[in-house]
Each structure stands twice: as C-alpha cells, then as structure tokens.
Design an enzyme around this catalytic site. Sequence first.
Site, PDB file in Angstrom:
ATOM      1  NE  ARG A  41      41.308  36.228  44.635  1.00 38.96           N
ATOM      2  CZ  ARG A  41      42.234  36.183  45.581  1.00 38.96           C
ATOM      3  NH1 ARG A  41      41.976  35.601  46.712  1.00 38.96           N
ATOM      4  NH2 ARG A  41      43.409  36.711  45.370  1.00 38.96           N
ATOM      5  NE  ARG A  45      41.580  29.859  49.526  1.00 41.08           N
ATOM      6  CZ  ARG A  45      42.582  30.515  50.099  1.00 41.08           C
ATOM      7  NH1 ARG A  45      43.470  29.852  50.771  1.00 41.08           N
ATOM      8  NH2 ARG A  45      42.658  31.816  50.014  1.00 41.08           N
ATOM      9  NE  ARG A  54      43.007  23.588  43.437  1.00 35.38           N
ATOM     10  CZ  ARG A  54      43.579  24.500  44.197  1.00 35.38           C
ATOM     11  NH1 ARG A  54      43.014  25.666  44.340  1.00 35.38           N
ATOM     12  NH2 ARG A  54      44.718  24.276  44.810  1.00 35.38           N
ATOM     13  CG  ASP A  90      46.380  33.900  40.841  1.00 31.35           C
ATOM     14  OD1 ASP A  90      45.631  34.051  41.818  1.00 31.35           O
ATOM     15  OD2 ASP A  90      47.481  34.483  40.752  1.00 31.35           O
ATOM     16  CE1 TYR A 165      51.578  38.752  45.335  1.00 38.17           C
ATOM     17  CE2 TYR A 165      50.334  39.870  43.617  1.00 38.17           C
ATOM     18  CZ  TYR A 165      50.393  39.306  44.873  1.00 38.17           C
ATOM     19  OH  TYR A 165      49.282  39.289  45.675  1.00 38.17           O
TER      20      TYR A 165
HETATM   21  C1  CP3 Z   1      46.178  39.923  44.066  1.00 39.57           C
HETATM   22  C2  CP3 Z   1      45.522  38.813  43.321  1.00 39.57           C
HETATM   23  C3  CP3 Z   1      46.008  37.473  43.205  1.00 39.57           C
HETATM   24  N1  CP3 Z   1      45.099  36.783  42.428  1.00 39.57           N
HETATM   25  C4  CP3 Z   1      44.083  37.607  42.052  1.00 39.57           C
HETATM   26  C5  CP3 Z   1      44.345  38.888  42.565  1.00 39.57           C
HETATM   27  C6  CP3 Z   1      43.497  40.092  42.322  1.00 39.57           C
HETATM   28  C7  CP3 Z   1      42.263  40.043  43.142  1.00 39.57           C
HETATM   29  C8  CP3 Z   1      42.448  40.470  44.547  1.00 39.57           C
HETATM   30  O1  CP3 Z   1      42.841  41.630  44.779  1.00 39.57           O
HETATM   31  O2  CP3 Z   1      42.152  39.683  45.458  1.00 39.57           O
HETATM   32  C9  CP3 Z   1      42.946  37.325  41.188  1.00 39.57           C
HETATM   33  C10 CP3 Z   1      42.253  36.043  41.317  1.00 39.57           C
HETATM   34  N2  CP3 Z   1      42.705  34.872  41.876  1.00 39.57           N
HETATM   35  C11 CP3 Z   1      41.752  33.919  41.741  1.00 39.57           C
HETATM   36  C12 CP3 Z   1      40.672  34.464  41.022  1.00 39.57           C
HETATM   37  C13 CP3 Z   1      39.519  33.567  40.578  1.00 39.57           C
HETATM   38  C14 CP3 Z   1      38.290  34.054  40.128  1.00 39.57           C
HETATM   39  C15 CP3 Z   1      37.394  34.610  41.217  1.00 39.57           C
HETATM   40  O3  CP3 Z   1      37.479  35.821  41.503  1.00 39.57           O
HETATM   41  O4  CP3 Z   1      36.553  33.873  41.745  1.00 39.57           O
HETATM   42  C16 CP3 Z   1      40.966  35.797  40.771  1.00 39.57           C
HETATM   43  C17 CP3 Z   1      40.129  36.850  40.089  1.00 39.57           C
HETATM   44  C18 CP3 Z   1      41.827  32.526  42.209  1.00 39.57           C
HETATM   45  C19 CP3 Z   1      42.689  32.226  43.353  1.00 39.57           C
HETATM   46  N3  CP3 Z   1      43.951  32.694  43.600  1.00 39.57           N
HETATM   47  C20 CP3 Z   1      44.438  32.112  44.736  1.00 39.57           C
HETATM   48  C21 CP3 Z   1      43.473  31.227  45.243  1.00 39.57           C
HETATM   49  C22 CP3 Z   1      43.637  30.375  46.468  1.00 39.57           C
HETATM   50  C23 CP3 Z   1      44.428  29.165  46.101  1.00 39.57           C
HETATM   51  C24 CP3 Z   1      43.799  27.901  46.567  1.00 39.57           C
HETATM   52  O5  CP3 Z   1      42.580  27.734  46.458  1.00 39.57           O
HETATM   53  O6  CP3 Z   1      44.569  27.047  47.021  1.00 39.57           O
HETATM   54  C25 CP3 Z   1      42.368  31.277  44.375  1.00 39.57           C
HETATM   55  C26 CP3 Z   1      41.112  30.479  44.444  1.00 39.57           C
HETATM   56  C27 CP3 Z   1      45.772  32.363  45.319  1.00 39.57           C
HETATM   57  C28 CP3 Z   1      46.174  33.766  45.375  1.00 39.57           C
HETATM   58  N4  CP3 Z   1      46.583  34.510  44.300  1.00 39.57           N
HETATM   59  C29 CP3 Z   1      46.853  35.802  44.717  1.00 39.57           C
HETATM   60  C30 CP3 Z   1      46.606  35.865  46.115  1.00 39.57           C
HETATM   61  C31 CP3 Z   1      46.786  37.084  46.978  1.00 39.57           C
HETATM   62  C32 CP3 Z   1      46.176  34.587  46.518  1.00 39.57           C
HETATM   63  C33 CP3 Z   1      45.695  34.152  47.880  1.00 39.57           C
HETATM   64  C34 CP3 Z   1      46.740  33.470  48.685  1.00 39.57           C
HETATM   65  C35 CP3 Z   1      46.087  32.637  49.779  1.00 39.57           C
HETATM   66  O7  CP3 Z   1      45.603  33.238  50.744  1.00 39.57           O
HETATM   67  O8  CP3 Z   1      46.069  31.428  49.633  1.00 39.57           O
HETATM   68  C36 CP3 Z   1      47.229  36.898  43.802  1.00 39.57           C
END
Ligand code: CP3
Length: 358
Positions: A41, A45, A54, A90, A165
Amino acid sequence: MSAMDSPTGQQTKQQPRTYDSAFLKACRREPVPHTPVWFMRQAGRSLPEYLKVREGIPMLESCMRPELVKEITLQPVRRHGVDAAIYFSDIVVPLKAIGLDLDIKPGVGPVVADPIRTRADLDRLRDLTPDDVHYVTEAIGMLTEELGDTPLIGFAGAPFTLASYLVEGGPSRNHEHTKALMYGDPQLWADLLDRLAGITSAFLKVQIEAGASAVQLFDSWVGALAPADYRRSILPASAKVFDAVAGYGVPRIHFGVGTGELLGLMGEAGADVVGVDWRVPLDEAARRVGPGKALQGNLDPAVLFASTEVVEAKADEVLAAAKGLEGHVFNLGHGVMPSMDPDALTRLVAHVHERTAV
Ligand SMILES: Cc1c2[nH]c(c1CCC(=O)O)Cc1[nH]c(c(CCC(=O)O)c1C)Cc1[nH]c(c(CCC(=O)O)c1C)Cc1[nH]c(c(C)c1CCC(=O)O)C2
C-alpha cells in the site's frame, strides 16, 4: 504472429533491465548490494500527491485510467526511493472487469451488491480475458518504460480473500458466511475457489506478459483459518494460481495477515517468497517456512507512528532477525496506513539501505 511479437516476447526483452535489481536478487536468494525495501500500500492515501490526482475520481474508475495508474504507481518510487513499484489497482478489479456489480466505498472497502452463495451464483463468475483489462496492459507498458531498471510488482487477491468479499458482500470480521459455505458445502466451495483461481491466474498472466517483474498474491484474510482447513479447502486453489504463472520465471510472493500458523503451507502452495506479518520474528518464520524460500517483512506498521529513533531501532530488530536468511525483502508486516507520515517512510527506506549496504 511469431513468439517474439507476442506480449510474452516483449516480456523476455524487458526482463534484463530489472533482472539485476536488489529486489529480484533477494527474491531469488542471491547476494544483494543492500536489503531491498518496498511497502505494501505504498501508493495511496498517505501521499498528498496521491490525494491531489485522485480528487473527484472514484477508486475503481481510477484503476481503469492508464495515465493515472502510471502516475500513482510512480509516486512512491520517486518520493521514497523504494526498490520496487507495486502496480496501482485493487484486488477486486478483475471481478469488476468480468461484470460483477461491486464498488469500493471510501473508508469501508469493497462492497458487492449481490453476494455469491449458491451454485447458480457461480455462473456470474465467468473467465477473464486480456481484453477485459486492456487498461492494465496499457498502463504496465507505459510504466515499465518509465521505471527502467526498477522492478514492477503485479498483484492479485488470492481465492480465499476474494471469496470472502464475494460471499459476505463486503468486509467482514468473522467471515461467517464464507466459513459456513466452506464447511457446509465443500463441493460448491471448491468450485467457487477453482473459478476464482482461474480468474486470478488470468489476471496475473496479463500483468506479467505486459512487463511485471514479480507478482504478489494477497491472501490478506486467510489467517482466520486453521492449518487443517487451509490445507484441505484453500491450498489447492492458491497452488493452481502459482502453478499457472510458474513458467514465466518471475518471483511469486504470497502474503497474508495473522498467518503465523500457516507460513509453511503458504510456501508449500508454491510461493518463492513468503510475506510475514509483524507477529512472528523472521528467524522463527524461516524455520516455519523451511529452506528454499525468501521472506518478506515484517516491521509492525504502527511503529511508524513512534519517533525516528524507535522506528530505526525496531527496523534494526527486523534486520537482525533476518541476518541468516537466504533472501530478505524488507517490508511492513501489513500495508501503509493513510494517516502515516510519508517522511517517516522515506527515512526508513534510507535507514535500511544504509544499515545493509555492503
Ligand atoms: C484486502 C485488500 C483490498 N485491496 C488490496 C488488498 C490486499 C492488501 C491488504 O491486505 O491490505 C490490495 C491493494 N489495494 C490497493 C493496492 C495498491 C497498490 C499499493 O499497495 O500501493 C493494493 C495492493 C489500492 C487501494 N485499495 C483501496 C484504496 C483506498 C481507496 C481510496 O484511495 O479512496 C487504495 C489506495 C480500497 C480498499 N480495497 C480493499 C480494502 C480493504 C480497501 C480499503 C478501504 C478503505 O479503508 O478505504 C481490499
């Protein structure tokens, strides 16, 4: 079309640019000039420049815009000097791409309109074709050009975490519907995971053929399971994914949270590099995983909220535990948190590089 004109041919030509990077060497368990660092990640953010680009663009839409994906993927590389980029996307993107009605809700995570719980529901999980995710191929093509010899990590969600999910309909603490299906209808469960394994394999292949130098399979929530259940109900599907991409010769990383009791099995599923969260010291993790695998991890992300002295002392503890490992990629034990100070991450990268330089 000859082999050299194919996307695979391009990959063969691009591979040498990143081949000698510290990151890929560590994954292959070869000597490194310094311990490579990247952060799960890292794109996201915690970076003001991310929030800026974004602005007003929903998460899933941003994943489908190649120019934006390229910019966001490059931001942490520019800012922190990390040893690898991770593709901005994602884990639910391939599911959206095959037509499932789902969204990513800010502060919540992925939400699925109609959960998948019956045999009839499986019909909604069709195979993924490269055309479904043409924007991924496009973005990675642009990215590898700009990244030069910095490797790009492609990724996907593992079958269990995706299933969680889909079956729950959103994020879940206890995975109760998912486990009820797994225990209650093992054949439907196996078929669901097998289908997800097919989609995930296809998604990883697209990324590798477009130029990704390594892949990470995120099974973030699989730590909710006992080893015997993992072996019986999860491992075959995850192994199918790793087998599907084995022929490319790119390192395959496998990560989950709370997986201390599963580390050996996650390696057995076919990973070259096993990701470890902060709960198990790396020397102990190496004993659990066994020989022939590199490890990735495992600083507690929350440590980054302490002073620089504390961060550096805790990073040194991770490096000390990693001393005898065959290969070590430094990372956090889970993802960067949105409220983290980006400068603390930049300092941490420099510190690990300095401490481990040969
Ligand atoms: C479980 C999981 C998800 N997504 C992901 C996982 C596996 C990694 C982990 O265990 O954390 C993987 C993921 N999601 C994202 C990335 C981007 C690349 C990186 O690692 O920088 C990666 C590798 C972007 C994202 N994925 C997400 C964001 C936030 C969305 C935003 O910026 O508005 C980003 C940058 C959304 C997301 N998507 C998911 C979650 C739990 C969330 C967060 C929800 C929140 O708190 O807002 C599902």
